[in-house]
Design a protein around this motif. Structure first.
Motif, PDB file in Angstrom:
ATOM      1  N   ASN A 233     -12.279   0.203  18.095  1.00 52.07           N
ATOM      2  CA  ASN A 233     -11.461   0.829  17.051  1.00 52.07           C
ATOM      3  C   ASN A 233     -11.086  -0.149  15.941  1.00 52.07           C
ATOM      4  OD1 ASN A 233     -10.887   3.527  18.499  1.00 52.07           O
ATOM      5  ND2 ASN A 233     -10.282   2.011  20.017  1.00 52.07           N
ATOM      6  N   GLY A 234     -11.697  -1.313  15.887  1.00 50.67           N
ATOM      7  CA  GLY A 234     -11.355  -2.308  14.864  1.00 50.67           C
ATOM      8  C   GLY A 234     -11.951  -1.956  13.512  1.00 50.67           C
ATOM      9  N   LYS A 235     -11.331  -2.460  12.467  1.00 53.87           N
ATOM     10  CA  LYS A 235     -11.791  -2.216  11.096  1.00 53.87           C
ATOM     11  C   LYS A 235     -11.620  -3.485  10.275  1.00 53.87           C
ATOM     12  CE  LYS A 235     -11.017   2.788  10.693  1.00 53.87           C
ATOM     13  NZ  LYS A 235     -10.694   3.017  12.092  1.00 53.87           N
ATOM     14  N   ALA A 236     -12.455  -3.588   9.230  1.00 55.98           N
ATOM     15  CA  ALA A 236     -12.365  -4.682   8.256  1.00 55.98           C
ATOM     16  C   ALA A 236     -12.188  -4.080   6.874  1.00 55.98           C
ATOM     17  CB  ALA A 236     -13.615  -5.558   8.298  1.00 55.98           C
ATOM     18  N   LEU A 237     -11.400  -4.724   6.014  1.00 58.94           N
ATOM     19  CA  LEU A 237     -11.182  -4.255   4.649  1.00 58.94           C
ATOM     20  C   LEU A 237     -11.055  -5.462   3.731  1.00 58.94           C
ATOM     21  CD1 LEU A 237      -7.451  -3.311   4.322  1.00 58.94           C
ATOM     22  CD2 LEU A 237      -8.437  -3.679   6.567  1.00 58.94           C
ATOM     23  N   ILE A 238     -11.176  -5.215   2.433  1.00 56.71           N
ATOM     24  CA  ILE A 238     -11.085  -6.271   1.423  1.00 56.71           C
ATOM     25  C   ILE A 238      -9.908  -5.939   0.511  1.00 56.71           C
ATOM     26  CG2 ILE A 238     -12.246  -7.452  -0.463  1.00 56.71           C
ATOM     27  CD1 ILE A 238     -14.860  -6.851   0.829  1.00 56.71           C
ATOM     28  N   ILE A 239      -9.010  -6.928   0.329  1.00 51.77           N
ATOM     29  CA  ILE A 239      -7.802  -6.756  -0.472  1.00 51.77           C
ATOM     30  C   ILE A 239      -7.890  -7.683  -1.676  1.00 51.77           C
ATOM     31  CG2 ILE A 239      -5.283  -6.796  -0.457  1.00 51.77           C
ATOM     32  CD1 ILE A 239      -5.408  -6.625   2.597  1.00 51.77           C
ATOM     33  N   ASN A 240      -7.653  -7.119  -2.869  1.00 49.11           N
ATOM     34  CA  ASN A 240      -7.636  -7.935  -4.088  1.00 49.11           C
ATOM     35  C   ASN A 240      -6.334  -8.742  -4.131  1.00 49.11           C
ATOM     36  OD1 ASN A 240      -8.617  -8.972  -6.443  1.00 49.11           O
ATOM     37  ND2 ASN A 240      -7.982  -7.246  -7.711  1.00 49.11           N
ATOM     38  N   SER A 241      -6.283  -9.733  -5.019  1.00 49.02           N
ATOM     39  CA  SER A 241      -5.112 -10.600  -5.091  1.00 49.02           C
ATOM     40  C   SER A 241      -3.858  -9.837  -5.514  1.00 49.02           C
ATOM     41  CB  SER A 241      -5.371 -11.749  -6.069  1.00 49.02           C
ATOM     42  OG  SER A 241      -5.688 -11.242  -7.354  1.00 49.02           O
ATOM     43  N   ASN A 242      -4.026  -8.678  -6.206  1.00 52.93           N
ATOM     44  CA  ASN A 242      -2.870  -7.888  -6.611  1.00 52.93           C
ATOM     45  C   ASN A 242      -2.448  -6.871  -5.550  1.00 52.93           C
ATOM     46  OD1 ASN A 242      -4.939  -6.065  -6.729  1.00 52.93           O
ATOM     47  ND2 ASN A 242      -4.764  -5.626  -8.923  1.00 52.93           N
ATOM     48  N   GLY A 243      -3.091  -6.898  -4.364  1.00 52.28           N
ATOM     49  CA  GLY A 243      -2.726  -5.995  -3.283  1.00 52.28           C
ATOM     50  C   GLY A 243      -3.568  -4.750  -3.193  1.00 52.28           C
ATOM     51  N   ASP A 244      -4.470  -4.502  -4.160  1.00 56.84           N
ATOM     52  CA  ASP A 244      -5.318  -3.316  -4.116  1.00 56.84           C
ATOM     53  C   ASP A 244      -6.355  -3.452  -3.017  1.00 56.84           C
ATOM     54  OD1 ASP A 244      -5.427  -2.738  -7.719  1.00 56.84           O
ATOM     55  OD2 ASP A 244      -3.921  -2.242  -6.196  1.00 56.84           O
ATOM     56  N   VAL A 245      -6.609  -2.364  -2.278  1.00 55.95           N
ATOM     57  CA  VAL A 245      -7.673  -2.327  -1.278  1.00 55.95           C
ATOM     58  C   VAL A 245      -8.933  -1.860  -1.981  1.00 55.95           C
ATOM     59  CG1 VAL A 245      -8.439  -1.362   0.910  1.00 55.95           C
ATOM     60  CG2 VAL A 245      -6.023  -1.820   0.541  1.00 55.95           C
ATOM     61  N   ILE A 246      -9.901  -2.760  -2.151  1.00 58.33           N
ATOM     62  CA  ILE A 246     -11.092  -2.451  -2.935  1.00 58.33           C
ATOM     63  C   ILE A 246     -12.291  -2.096  -2.061  1.00 58.33           C
ATOM     64  CG2 ILE A 246     -10.326  -3.886  -4.848  1.00 58.33           C
ATOM     65  CD1 ILE A 246     -12.228  -6.039  -3.925  1.00 58.33           C
ATOM     66  N   ALA A 247     -12.208  -2.280  -0.733  1.00 60.60           N
ATOM     67  CA  ALA A 247     -13.292  -1.896   0.168  1.00 60.60           C
ATOM     68  C   ALA A 247     -12.702  -1.581   1.529  1.00 60.60           C
ATOM     69  CB  ALA A 247     -14.346  -2.996   0.283  1.00 60.60           C
ATOM     70  N   HIS A 248     -13.170  -0.465   2.136  1.00 63.53           N
ATOM     71  CA  HIS A 248     -12.650   0.006   3.418  1.00 63.53           C
ATOM     72  C   HIS A 248     -13.740   0.849   4.066  1.00 63.53           C
ATOM     73  CE1 HIS A 248     -10.199   2.251   6.337  1.00 63.53           C
ATOM     74  NE2 HIS A 248      -9.316   1.268   6.219  1.00 63.53           N
ATOM     75  N   PRO A 249     -13.873   0.849   5.412  1.00 60.29           N
ATOM     76  CA  PRO A 249     -14.895   1.690   6.037  1.00 60.29           C
ATOM     77  C   PRO A 249     -14.814   3.149   5.611  1.00 60.29           C
ATOM     78  CG  PRO A 249     -13.981   0.169   7.646  1.00 60.29           C
ATOM     79  CD  PRO A 249     -13.167   0.001   6.405  1.00 60.29           C
ATOM     80  N   ASP A 250     -13.617   3.652   5.334  1.00 60.51           N
ATOM     81  CA  ASP A 250     -13.450   5.012   4.814  1.00 60.51           C
ATOM     82  C   ASP A 250     -13.186   4.901   3.307  1.00 60.51           C
ATOM     83  OD1 ASP A 250     -11.345   7.876   5.762  1.00 60.51           O
ATOM     84  OD2 ASP A 250     -12.913   7.641   4.253  1.00 60.51           O
ATOM     85  N   GLN A 251     -14.226   5.138   2.488  1.00 62.58           N
ATOM     86  CA  GLN A 251     -14.109   4.925   1.049  1.00 62.58           C
ATOM     87  C   GLN A 251     -13.089   5.865   0.402  1.00 62.58           C
ATOM     88  OE1 GLN A 251     -17.706   4.178  -1.270  1.00 62.58           O
ATOM     89  NE2 GLN A 251     -18.923   4.284   0.606  1.00 62.58           N
ATOM     90  N   ASP A 252     -12.868   7.024   1.004  1.00 60.44           N
ATOM     91  CA  ASP A 252     -11.929   7.969   0.400  1.00 60.44           C
ATOM     92  C   ASP A 252     -10.503   7.438   0.414  1.00 60.44           C
ATOM     93  OD1 ASP A 252     -13.726  10.776   1.863  1.00 60.44           O
ATOM     94  OD2 ASP A 252     -14.023   9.714  -0.044  1.00 60.44           O
ATOM     95  N   LEU A 253     -10.171   6.520   1.331  1.00 58.08           N
ATOM     96  CA  LEU A 253      -8.801   6.023   1.437  1.00 58.08           C
ATOM     97  C   LEU A 253      -8.443   5.056   0.323  1.00 58.08           C
ATOM     98  CD1 LEU A 253      -8.515   5.405   5.296  1.00 58.08           C
ATOM     99  CD2 LEU A 253      -7.817   7.410   3.990  1.00 58.08           C
ATOM    100  N   ILE A 254      -9.449   4.445  -0.339  1.00 57.42           N
ATOM    101  CA  ILE A 254      -9.133   3.400  -1.324  1.00 57.42           C
ATOM    102  C   ILE A 254      -8.910   3.966  -2.718  1.00 57.42           C
ATOM    103  CG2 ILE A 254     -10.472   1.731  -0.006  1.00 57.42           C
ATOM    104  CD1 ILE A 254     -12.662   1.925  -2.058  1.00 57.42           C
TER     105      ILE A 254
END
Length: 780
Positions: A233-254
């Motif tokens: 159930n693990g996930k990886a995501l990418i967070i920009n320096s301003n706190g925005d989530v720019i990549a997530h396994p579920d693209q609709d969430l970003i």
């Protein structure tokens, strides 16, 4: 008493086994849990590192866009007004780079060329061209094309008022005069996450001519994250320096809607992934994102424990943080369930073991009890002492006698063999069958390798072999095979880390049934013999090189002598032709330039030959001051035809205050010509698509001027000594050019070397002393 002994034996056996099983279960649980948690953290770290590498590999082609801008500017494609040609170039770049959503160029007059992917339009590509006439009138044309650059539809857009000069990418690229990255954002047309890269385009006379931009969709990074297997159930995501989530396994969430009806990235504190919010939201609220170094942590969400990891930012240009989380139970849940089951299994095994142990103890104790009863009956006089003893007793006695005899005989044989083994003048070792470990070594064996005998016990012979000779011993059990026989010379690594040449003989010892018992290995030190052979080989090679160098010197001296005469004749004929041309009233100016060039080059060739002849004969040529900048221009001019034929571009980077140098000018010219021609020949064999560039750079210190010649060719093999005589990478080369160049640099007070710090191609650098004019003291 006897029954008590049997019961104690059975209960002790069962109790010890029960305790042992419990100890193994709990220790296994504790160590396994720790190992699995460590593995989980390592997995999260690896996922973060892989995501960083994938993101960089995905975005690295954008760096090529900046190089494209530089090449377009250099070839005067962007600087020209040929927008159709520029559109075609951008179209080709977009075709070969699937990461690009669009490429565009805006110039200082407001002109704009934009090529983008357009899967929902009449064509798969759409171009937008804004042309500004000399009178300042603008026209906007939209063109739809297919994959072969054929026009499917074209129309004017008079309502368009787009001005590239007002866009943030253009303003920032012009202000910083360097390649810039924008913050990620949601593209308006495709509504996909992306990022823009822009680079300024310079013109020699007018400074910044415009800017080239590249739109890159980063949705594929989310697809990559979705493909990662991080536990269950693990996930990886990418967070920009301003706190925005720019990549997530579920693209609709970003993606989230803005007040103006557009789309923006969701902040980590508001994303629809509640576990990600719990893991990384507090860090964003405290301003701790991005982190300065890799940060691992644990947290609890709805009663479940999780592990998380955050990586430092990818780079200064891309301040993105890779964040990963996974439930702890994904890694330790199975072992927790097995722990309870193993405890009950241990109890069951202990009970069964106690019952079996009681029966076994009674069976083992029965002969002893029989002898005790017989002794008691004899002491009471109830039976005769000559009465036959229990049958079991006599069998045990005979077996005991036979066993004692075997032990005595074996000890005698082992003692005799042991003395021979230990006192042997050759190194000897016994190797265990199956494991390949040393069972026994003698003192001579330990002395050869530099170890203590106790240190070698338990080690394997394969671990002592030099890596270059270890191939035949890759199979760890080769020394214990039933049919193994070894007789060869090889190198071992001693205790001090040095290589030792030894002669090794080994065979496998079999028992009477043909079963392997162990291997016996003998060893002799032949290091001194090997060193003597290597020294003889080096002396033979040196003598051969001396003979070849003497022959080359004589031949070069003869060639220099013979070539001087025809070169002198060429110079005189060219001079005579100029005199005749003057008598005829001036003649054709182009013919005069050609004759003048012939005369100059023949004289220069004569100077080079005289310098080469003097170098071979060790003649003394006093160094003179000269301008290195002028010499570099002349050398570039001299090889321009060769560079043009090989489609090689030569650029120079010289400081404005480059001082004069003092050396033999002709010899330094020879060094430059040799390095330039080597670079041209190295890149001439590359594929047409490969870059072919030579850069000449110079820098000055108080004592020396350093000149570096860098090419984009295939580079230099690490095992090749380029500066050794008769070493060459060319099929027809003699291997003397770089050796002579290094000698020339040294004779002129400098040095020549290969700079291996470049990632592509080769860079050769040499130094020349700076001219220090003598200051005459003032007379009183």
């Amino acid at each position: 008493m006897m029954k008590s002994l049997g019961a104690l034996l059975a209960l002790g056996l069962a109790g010890l086994q029960f305790l042992a099983v419990l100890a193994v279960v709990f220790s296994s649980y504790i160590t396994s849990q720790k190992a699995l948690l460590d593995q989980a953290r390592d997995l999260l770290r690896d996922v973060g590192a892989n995501t960083v590498v994938h993101s960089q590999g995905f975005l690295n082609p954008a760096e090529g866009a900046a190089q494209l801008a530089a090449r377009l500017a250099q070839n005067e494609v962007v600087a020209s007004d040929d927008q159709q040609r520029l559109e075609q170039l951008l179209f080709q770049q977009l075709q070969i780079t699937p990461q690009f959503a669009g490429l565009y160029y805006g110039n200082e007059d407001g002109g704009f060329v934009y090529v983008m992917r357009s899967p929902d339009e009449p064509g798969v590509f759409r171009s937008k061209i804004i042309a500004i006439s000399a009178e300042g009138e603008r026209s906007t044309r939209l063109i739809w094309r297919d994959g072969d650059f054929n026009i499917l539809r074209s129309q004017l857009d008079p309502a368009d008022r787009f001005d590239p000069r007002t866009r943030p990418w253009y303003i920032k690229a012009q202000a910083e005069r360097a390649i810039i990255w924008t913050d990620p954002y949601i593209f308006f047309s495709s509504q996909q996450p992306g990022i823009t890269l822009a680079a300024p385009v310079f013109e020699v006379e007018h400074g910044v001519r415009g800017a080239i931009g590249v739109d890159i969709e980063i949705s594929m990074i989310s697809v990559f994250l979705a493909s990662l297997n991080i536990g269950s159930n693990g996930k990886a995501l990418i967070i920009n320096s301003n706190g925005d989530v720019i990549a997530h396994p579920d693209q609709d969430l970003i993606k989230t809607a803005t007040d103006e009806g557009g789309l923006r990235f969701a902040d980590i504190r508001e994303i629809g992934d509640p576990i990600a919010r719990a893991a990384f939201g507090p860090l964003a609220a405290s301003g701790s994102i991005p982190v300065a170094q890799e940060t691992a942590s644990e947290f609890v969400y709805e009663g479940n424990r999780y592990v998380s990891n955050m990586m430092p930012v990818i780079s200064e240009k891309l301040p993105w943080t890779i964040a990963v989380y996974a439930p702890e139970d994904d890694f330790t849940g199975v072992i927790k369930r097995n722990r309870a089951m193993n405890i009950w299994l241990a109890v069951l095994v202990a009970v069964v073991t106690a019952i079996v142990g009681l029966a076994l103890a009674d069976f083992i104790h029965r002969p002893v009890r029989a002898f005790a009863v017989r002794t008691a009956l004899i002491s009471q006089g109830e039976i005769d002492a000559d009465a036959p003893a229990p049958k079991t007793y006599r069998e045990l006695e005979r077996a005991n006698e036979a066993l004692v005899q075997e032990i005595v005989a074996r000890h005698a044989a082992e003692r005799e063999y042991g003395e021979t083994f230990n006192m042997s003048s050759r190194g000897m070792a016994q190797i265990a069958h199956g494991s390949g470990n040393f069972m026994r070594v003698n003192q001579r064996f330990a002395e050869i390798l530099g170890y203590d005998r106790d240190q070698l016990i338990g080690m394997r012979f394969a671990d002592l072999i030099h890596p270059d000779d270890a191939a035949p011993f890759a199979d760890s059990g080769i020394l214990t095979k039933d049919d193994f026989v070894l007789n060869r010379d090889l190198r071992c690594i001693g205790a001090n880390g040095e290589a030792i040449w030894v002669t090794v003989n080994a065979i496998t010892i079999l028992d009477q049934n043909g079963k392997a018992l162990h291997a016996v290995l003998t060893m002799d030190d032949i290091t001194q013999n090997r060193h003597a052979e290597e020294q003889i080989d080096r002396l033979n090679k040196d003598l051969s090189h001396l003979a070849r160098r003497d022959t080359m010197g004589q031949m070069a001296s003869g060639l220099a002598h013979e070539l001087n005469q025809p070169l002198t004749a060429i110079a005189q004929n060219a001079d005579s032709a100029l005199v005749l041309l003057d008598r005829q009233g001036g003649g054709n100016p182009e013919l005069r330039d050609i004759l003048t060039e012939i005369e100059q080059q023949s004289l220069r060739a004569g100077d080079i030959i005289r310098a080469l002849r003097g170098f071979i004969r060790k003649d003394e040529f006093p160094p003179k001051p000269f301008s290195l900048e002028d010499l570099l221009k002349q050398m570039c001019y001299l090889v321009r035809a060769e560079a043009s034929d090989a489609r090689v571009t030569i650029t120079t980077s010289l400081p404005d205050d480059l001082p004069r140098v003092v050396a033999n000018r002709v010899q330094i010219a020879q060094v430059l010509i040799n390095l330039l021609r080597n670079a041209i020949e190295a890149m001439a064999t590359q594929p047409d698509a490969a870059p072919r560039e030579i850069g000449i750079a110079a820098s000055a210190s108080e004592e020396f001027v350093t000149v570096c010649v860098t090419d984009s060719g295939p580079g230099i093999a690490p095992d090749l000594n380029l500066f050794a005589e008769f070493e060459t990478t060319k099929a027809g080369g003699m291997g003397l050019g770089l050796s002579i160049c290094r000698s020339i640099a040294g004779n002129n007070g400098g040095s020549l070397w290969l700079d291996d710090s470049v990632s592509r191609g080769a860079r050769f650098c040499f130094t020349i002393p700076v001219y220090q004019p003598k200051v005459t003291p003032l007379q009183d």
